[in-house]
Design an enzyme around this catalytic site. Structure first.
Site, short mmCIF file in Angstrom:
data_model
loop_
_atom_site.label_atom_id
_atom_site.label_comp_id
_atom_site.label_asym_id
_atom_site.label_seq_id
_atom_site.Cartn_x
_atom_site.Cartn_y
_atom_site.Cartn_z
N CYS A 155 0.81 -1.28 -0.12
CA CYS A 155 0.02 -0.01 0.15
C CYS A 155 0.83 1.20 -0.02
CB CYS A 155 -0.93 0.22 1.35
SG CYS A 155 -2.08 1.23 1.55
N HIS A 190 -9.03 -3.93 -1.39
CA HIS A 190 -8.19 -3.17 -0.74
C HIS A 190 -8.69 -1.71 -0.57
CE1 HIS A 190 -3.78 -2.29 0.24
NE2 HIS A 190 -4.35 -1.05 -0.05
N GLU A 191 -8.86 -1.33 -1.94
CA GLU A 191 -9.08 0.21 -1.91
C GLU A 191 -10.48 0.54 -1.19
OE1 GLU A 191 -6.89 1.98 -3.03
OE2 GLU A 191 -5.74 0.39 -3.89
N HIS A 217 -10.08 1.33 2.40
CA HIS A 217 -9.48 2.49 2.75
C HIS A 217 -10.70 3.72 3.08
CE1 HIS A 217 -5.06 2.48 2.15
NE2 HIS A 217 -5.20 1.82 1.09
NI NI Z 1 -3.60 1.31 -0.06
#
Ligand code: NI
Length: 188
Positions: A107, A149-150, A153
């Site tokens: 990341c 993953h995104e 966030h």
């Molecule tokens: Ni990331």
């Protein structure tokens, strides 16, 4: 366009929930998206979420390079293969099935680090694009991983929080040495 500063793990902007975008077609959103894309490319990432550039809004940009679109277990009809640069606003992810697979992640907000993270193999995702249109896709493999993953966030979740076993968490150039047979971590 401008390169934006990337927030690193520990900064509060990465820890809170991001707000929905009320109108994806606003000029400020177009400017932010253009800057996010430039920042992602400059940093060598395959994905970036707005909180990573200190903007707590539900916007992600990502792409699946050809080298990463290599899932041999792909189910026919799923959205596989390389995915061109995509802007996704107010995304919603729905897992398709309970099956998960563990693989390397990295990341831009945790520079130089990597770890093995379980993610759903197959998902449906939906959202708006920067023109206000609707995006709806089915994804698996690396494509599904990047989305999970995104979108994490946007909810204040960084990939180490998804790791049941921190043994593989470490500096990428160290853990890569023992990761024989695995893909090198991509940076999201
Ligand atoms: Ni990331």
């Amino acid at each position: 366009m401008a390169l934006l500063k990337i927030a690193r793990m520990g900064h509060p902007v990465l820890q809170g929930g991001a707000r929905a975008v009320d109108d994806p077609t606003r000029p400020e959103i177009a400017r932010l998206v253009a800057d996010m894309i430039e920042t992602m490319h400059d940093a060598g990432g395959v994905g970036l979420a707005a909180p990573q550039v200190h903007v707590p809004l539900r916007i992600v940009v990502f792409r699946v390079p050809r080298a990463r679109a290599d899932d041999p277990d792909a189910v026919a009809g799923a959205h596989d293969g390389p995915v061109p640069l995509t802007v996704l606003i107010n995304p919603v992810i729905t897992p398709l099935g309970a099956e998960r697979v563990t693989d390397w992640e990295a990341c831009l907000s945790l520079p130089d680090l990597a770890g093995r993270v379980p993610r759903y193999c197959r998902i449906r995702y939906a959202g708006r694009d920067a023109d206000g249109g609707t995006i709806e896709r089915i994804a698996e493999g690396f494509h599904a991983r990047v989305l999970q993953h995104e979108c994490d966030h946007l909810d204040g979740i960084l990939y180490p929080m998804r790791m049941p076993d921190l043994t593989s968490f470490g500096f990428a150039d160290e853990v890569r040495r023992v990761a024989v047979g695995d893909d090198a971590p991509a940076t999201e």
